[in-house]
Every structure is written in structure tokens, then in C-alpha cells.
Write an enzyme that holds these catalytic residues in place. Structure first.
Site, PDB file in Angstrom:
ATOM      1  N   ASP A 204      -7.560   0.132   8.919  1.00  0.00           N
ATOM      2  CA  ASP A 204      -6.425   0.978   8.532  1.00  0.00           C
ATOM      3  C   ASP A 204      -6.681   1.615   7.170  1.00  0.00           C
ATOM      4  OD1 ASP A 204      -3.374   1.542   9.048  1.00  0.00           O
ATOM      5  OD2 ASP A 204      -3.534   0.981   6.931  1.00  0.00           O
TER       6      ASP A 204
ATOM      7  N   TYR B  83      -4.607   6.488   0.168  1.00  0.00           N
ATOM      8  CA  TYR B  83      -5.344   5.363  -0.415  1.00  0.00           C
ATOM      9  C   TYR B  83      -6.569   5.820  -1.220  1.00  0.00           C
ATOM     10  CZ  TYR B  83      -2.581   2.673   3.012  1.00  0.00           C
ATOM     11  OH  TYR B  83      -1.575   2.146   3.773  1.00  0.00           O
TER      12      TYR B  83
ATOM     13  N   SER C  80       1.662  -5.195   5.317  1.00  0.00           N
ATOM     14  CA  SER C  80       2.008  -6.278   4.378  1.00  0.00           C
ATOM     15  C   SER C  80       2.324  -7.557   5.162  1.00  0.00           C
ATOM     16  CB  SER C  80       3.186  -5.891   3.468  1.00  0.00           C
ATOM     17  OG  SER C  80       2.906  -4.693   2.764  1.00  0.00           O
TER      18      SER C  80
END
Ligand code: NAP
Length: 273
Positions: free
Chosen positions: A42, A47, A184
Site C-alpha cells: 500500500d 506518502y 492503522s
């Protein structure tokens, strides 16, 4: 590995998250993850690590079609033109012709949803991505995407871990034949310090983190994408396929939910707990 069969594709239920990994550290972590058996990665435009992720995939020597790769278009780039441009840039940075899944990273109420989803459908038709999906969409927005705009969505990527139940949006996604990817999934490391999870883990010779990840991937249509830096964490997080949780333990883990949301930019119209 557990796989999720969804809309004609088999998605590995455990993937590797790369947020906050960058540069050489990102490259080495993704290489380690692939060497240890991860086949689901991912990343996201946001990012800033797509180049390293792409290079790690290419250098791994693994067949491209053996890896399920997700990237995402950020909320500031959801106008049709911007989304197409962003997806093209992601592919360029990744050094690939196609990703497996392209996600709307976060909804943006100032851009008509139909415009974004139309652009995503065109990107899919052009072969830039095999599937499209969304992230951080509450149930009512999923409904709008599917029922009003006819979007064919593979996935809704959401914050999901033992402290946040997400039952309403899980039910909505399942109703549309979609998978859920839990981000998360170890509550940004908090799970590693949880004594109740550690106690459950001791019954199986596993850590609290491993028990929480196993709890997620045992759920129908749920994938989890923990991020880890050190090789021992990367290895531990995929070492969850040699045991199964007893019903009483699954129940005890679900009972830890206290609506703790760790990722929120303050404008989320979230489903009730
Ligand atoms: P997470 O995976 O729940 O937690 C990562 C933290 O847990 C790191 O501090 C890591 O430390 C620690 N950790 C991982 N494995 C461990 C282990 N075995 N033992 C002890 N500690 C461990 O949190 P996240 O990074 O927020 O989420 C995972 C991925 O989901 C992201 O990387 C990203 O790809 C995706 N995500 C998506 C969105 C979205 O809006 N769509 C939002 C957030 C995240 P070390 O680094 O020391 O291992």
C-alpha cells in the site's frame, strides 16, 4: 496467507503499509516485506515514496502479477483532470504501467463525487489500474458512490483496529460486495502495549500485535496493512497464519472497541460507533 476473493480478484488479506517510510528505509522495508512473503503493498501519492516502492518491487524479481499494489489520489487532486494527471505521475514514479487498485484517498466535499468517480472509471478503462476504490468513505458516501453514480468499487480503505468497531460501514461495504482494507490496524503501535491483547496472545504463543492482525484478517472480506520498520516487526506481522482465534477470544478483542479514532482531519462525517 488468507486471500479475499472479491469481484474476480484474489487479494492477500495481509498487506504492507508504507506511510512514513521514505528513501532507502522505504526501499529496504518493502524489499524485506516481499522477501518475507508479503504480496500486497500500500502506497499513495501523499506518502512521497512511490519511486522507492516501485524500485523495490522491480528489484525483487517477483512477477508483477504476483503483487497486489495500491496507490491513492489525494483529496486536493480529485477534479477529473487533476486525478488523471496524478495517477499518471504515480505510474511514472512507480515505474509501472498499471496499479492493481487506485483509491480516492480522502473525500473532498468541494469536488463533485461523480466527476472524480467518472475520471477513475476512465483510468480503469484505459488500463492504468485494474480496480478502483475509495478510502475514508462513511456508509452514506459509499451509498452515493454506488447507487447514485454507479461506481464499481473494489474496496473502502478505513481506519480499523480493535479500538474502533466500524460495524456500520463494514456492513455497507459488504452489502455492495466490496472488501475493506483496515489501515492503522495495530492502532499506530498502541496494540503492542495492550496487556489484554498480550494475555490473549500468550495462549497461542503470539504477541498482542499478532493477535490483533489475526482478528482482522479472520473477518470476511477484511484485509490489514500494518506498517513496520524493523525487519523483526515486518516478519512478526506476517507470522499469523499458523493459528486461529477461539470464538471467546474474538469476542474479547471486539469488546476492546471504545470508538478511538486515531486518524481524523476533523471534517469526517463518520458513522456512529
Ligand atoms: P499501524 O500499521 O497501525 O502502526 C504502525 C506502528 O506500529 C509503527 O509505529 C510500527 O513501529 C508499529 N508496529 C508495527 N508492527 C509492530 C510490531 N510487530 N511490534 C511492535 N510495534 C509494531 O499504523 P499506520 O502506519 O497508520 O497504518 C498502516 C498503513 O495504512 C500505513 O502505512 C498506510 O499505508 C495506510 N494508511 C492509510 C490511511 C488512509 O487515509 N487511507 C491512513 C493511515 C494509514 P515500527 O515502525 O517500529 O515497526
Amino acid at each position: 496467507m488468507i486471500h479475499i476473493d472479491v469481484k474476480g480478484v484474489r487479494v492477500p488479506a495481509l498487506g504492507f503499509g508504507t506511510w512514513a517510510l521514505s528513501g532507502r528505509g522505504c526501499y529496504e522495508a518493502v524489499r524485506a516485506a516481499l522477501a518475507l512473503g508479503y504480496r500486497h503493498i500500500d502506497t499513495a501519492d501523499m506518502y512521497g515514496n512511490e519511486a522507492e516502492v516501485g524500485r523495490a518491487i522491480r528489484d525483487s524479481g517477483l512477477a508483477r502479477d504476483s503483487i497486489f499494489l495500491t496507490t491513492k489520489v489525494p483529496p486536493g487532486k480529485l477534479r477529473a483532470r487533476d486525478a488523471k494527471c496524478c495517477a499518471g505521475e504515480s505510474l511514472r514514479k512507480l515505474g509501472l504501467d498499471q496499479v492493481d487498485l487506485l483509491l480516492v484517498h480522502w473525500p473532498n466535499s468541494s469536488v463533485p463525487l461523480g466527476e472524480t468517480l467518472g475520471a477513475f472509471a476512465e483510468l480503469r478503462a484505459a488500463g492504468k489500474t485494474r480496480f478502483i476504490g475509495v478510502s475514508n468513505f462513511p456508509a452514506k458516501m459509499l451509498r452515493e458512490a454506488v447507487e447514485e453514480h454507479g461506481a464499481d468499487l473494489l474496496c473502502n480503505q478505513l481506519e480499523y483496529h480493535p479500538y474502533l468497531s466500524q460495524s456500520a460501514v463494514l456492513a455497507a461495504a459488504r452489502g455492495y460486495g466490496m472488501m475493506i482494507t483496515a489501515y492503522s490496524p495495530v492502532a499506530k503501535g498502541r496494540v503492542a502495549r495492550d496487556q489484554k491483547l498480550a494475555a490473549i496472545g500468550r495462549k497461542y504463543g503470539k504477541s498482542g500485535v499478532q493477535v490483533a492482525l489475526r482478528w482482522l484478517v479472520e473477518q470476511p472480506g477484511v484485509a490489514a496493512i500494518p506498517k513496520a520498520g524493523p525487519r523483526e516487526h515486518i516478519a512478526a506481522n506476517i507470522d499469523i497464519f499458523d493459528f486461529a482465534l477461539a470464538a471467546e477470544d474474538r469476542k474479547a478483542i471486539a469488546a476492546l472497541a471504545d470508538n478511538r479514532r486515531l486518524v481524523d482531519f476533523g471534517d469526517g462525517d463518520w458513522d456512529p460507533a
